[in-house]
Design an enzyme around this catalytic site. Structure first.
Site, short mmCIF file in Angstrom:
data_model
loop_
_atom_site.label_atom_id
_atom_site.label_comp_id
_atom_site.label_asym_id
_atom_site.label_seq_id
_atom_site.Cartn_x
_atom_site.Cartn_y
_atom_site.Cartn_z
N LYS A 266 12.79 0.34 -37.85
CA LYS A 266 11.98 1.05 -36.86
C LYS A 266 12.54 2.46 -36.60
O LYS A 266 13.68 2.75 -36.97
CB LYS A 266 11.93 0.23 -35.57
CG LYS A 266 11.20 -1.11 -35.75
CD LYS A 266 11.03 -1.86 -34.43
CE LYS A 266 10.22 -3.14 -34.64
NZ LYS A 266 9.90 -3.81 -33.36
N GLU B 237 1.57 -8.43 -45.28
CA GLU B 237 2.30 -7.24 -44.81
C GLU B 237 2.87 -6.43 -45.97
O GLU B 237 2.86 -5.20 -45.95
CB GLU B 237 3.41 -7.67 -43.85
CG GLU B 237 2.85 -8.20 -42.53
CD GLU B 237 3.93 -8.59 -41.52
OE1 GLU B 237 5.13 -8.60 -41.87
OE2 GLU B 237 3.55 -8.88 -40.37
N ASN C 5 13.94 -2.68 -30.90
CA ASN C 5 14.77 -3.75 -31.45
C ASN C 5 15.03 -3.63 -32.96
O ASN C 5 15.20 -4.61 -33.67
CB ASN C 5 14.16 -5.11 -31.09
CG ASN C 5 12.72 -5.23 -31.56
OD1 ASN C 5 12.22 -4.34 -32.22
ND2 ASN C 5 12.08 -6.33 -31.23
N TYR D 145 -0.08 -4.80 -35.87
CA TYR D 145 0.19 -5.47 -34.60
C TYR D 145 -1.10 -5.99 -33.94
O TYR D 145 -1.16 -6.11 -32.71
CB TYR D 145 0.94 -4.52 -33.65
CG TYR D 145 2.41 -4.35 -33.99
CD1 TYR D 145 3.23 -5.45 -34.27
CD2 TYR D 145 3.01 -3.09 -34.00
CE1 TYR D 145 4.59 -5.29 -34.57
CE2 TYR D 145 4.37 -2.93 -34.29
CZ TYR D 145 5.15 -4.03 -34.57
OH TYR D 145 6.49 -3.88 -34.86
N HIS E 71 11.48 -4.70 -37.87
CA HIS E 71 10.37 -5.67 -37.96
C HIS E 71 10.64 -6.53 -39.18
O HIS E 71 11.03 -6.03 -40.23
CB HIS E 71 9.02 -4.97 -38.15
CG HIS E 71 7.97 -5.93 -38.62
ND1 HIS E 71 7.27 -6.73 -37.74
CD2 HIS E 71 7.54 -6.27 -39.86
CE1 HIS E 71 6.45 -7.51 -38.44
NE2 HIS E 71 6.60 -7.26 -39.73
N1 UDP Z 1 7.42 -6.21 -28.01
C1 UDP Z 1 7.47 -5.53 -26.81
N2 UDP Z 1 7.46 -6.28 -25.63
C2 UDP Z 1 7.37 -7.63 -25.63
C3 UDP Z 1 7.31 -8.31 -26.88
C4 UDP Z 1 7.33 -7.56 -28.04
O1 UDP Z 1 7.55 -4.30 -26.79
O2 UDP Z 1 7.36 -8.23 -24.56
C5 UDP Z 1 7.46 -5.42 -29.27
C6 UDP Z 1 8.80 -5.56 -30.01
O3 UDP Z 1 9.13 -4.29 -30.54
C7 UDP Z 1 8.48 -6.56 -31.11
C8 UDP Z 1 7.03 -6.19 -31.43
O4 UDP Z 1 6.45 -5.89 -30.16
O5 UDP Z 1 9.37 -6.44 -32.20
C9 UDP Z 1 6.24 -7.27 -32.12
O6 UDP Z 1 6.24 -8.42 -31.33
P1 UDP Z 1 6.44 -9.86 -31.97
O7 UDP Z 1 6.14 -10.86 -30.91
O8 UDP Z 1 5.66 -9.94 -33.24
O9 UDP Z 1 8.02 -9.91 -32.24
P2 UDP Z 1 8.89 -9.84 -33.59
O10 UDP Z 1 8.12 -10.57 -34.66
O11 UDP Z 1 9.10 -8.38 -33.92
O12 UDP Z 1 10.19 -10.52 -33.23
MG MG Z 2 6.16 -10.29 -35.23
#
Ligand code: UDP
Ligand code: MG
Length: 156
Positions: free
Chosen positions: A9, A126, A112, A49, A115
């Site tokens: 990211k 993807e 975080n 997303y 991805h």
């Molecule tokens: N995210 C956020 N707030 C939340 C949950 C997710 O900003 O409460 C963001 C975070 O950067 C995350 C991304 O949205 O990596 C995609 O969410 P997902 O649930 O798919 O999590 P991941 O697969 O990345 O662990």
């Molecule tokens: Mg995800």
């Protein structure tokens, strides 16, 4: 062999973590078969997303993903999707286990670092979304016979 998508990211680039994060995947034994720097757009993020479109943080998440370029990587390996996902750790960096990428390099639920694809089905979609066919490379890593058993490589 499975293929999976990793996006380093914007925060990973800005914080100088690109080499370290890629190095972790390499050392684990995942093969890098595609890599490129990209400036993401609203269009690709709406697709990527889509499952979060109704969340209150959707707009801010997209802004954070467009704040600087990302590094898109495709890694290959036996059960690569689950292995890479486990290495990333829990979504919220504050809850991610030490030893995971998020657990070692971040303190945020949104910022975080990486991805990673969450299932074999989504990984295929993807990888296709971020890489053209000719941007993925087929080669036989010399290390494979020392990383896997012959049955894991499907050679039996
Ligand atoms: N995210 C956020 N707030 C939340 C949950 C997710 O900003 O409460 C963001 C975070 O950067 C995350 C991304 O949205 O990596 C995609 O969410 P997902 O649930 O798919 O999590 P991941 O697969 O990345 O662990
Ligand atoms: Mg995800």
């Amino acid at each position: 062999m499975e293929k999976t998508l990793v996006l380093l990211k914007p925060g990973a680039l800005q914080r100088g973590l690109v080499g370290e994060v890629i190095s972790r995947f390499e050392k684990r034994g995942l093969s890098l078969i595609g890599i490129k720097m990209m400036q993401l757009t609203d269009e690709i993020l709406n697709e990527h997303y889509a499952h979060l479109a109704d969340k209150p943080f959707f707009g801010k998440l997209k802004d954070s993903m467009m704040a600087a370029p990302v590094i898109a990587c495709c890694f290959e390996g036996v059960e690569a999707v689950a292995v890479v996902r486990a290495m990333a750790g829990a979504t919220n960096g504050r809850q991610a286990a030490p030893g995971t990428i998020r657990g070692d390099y971040c303190m945020s639920n949104q910022q975080n670092v990486v991805h990673t694809s969450d299932s074999v089905e989504n990984a295929a979609v993807e990888v296709n979304r971020f890489f053209k066919k000719e941007e993925l490379f087929k080669y036989s890593p010399m290390s494979w016979p020392f990383q896997y058993s012959t049955d894991e490589l499907g050679n039996d």
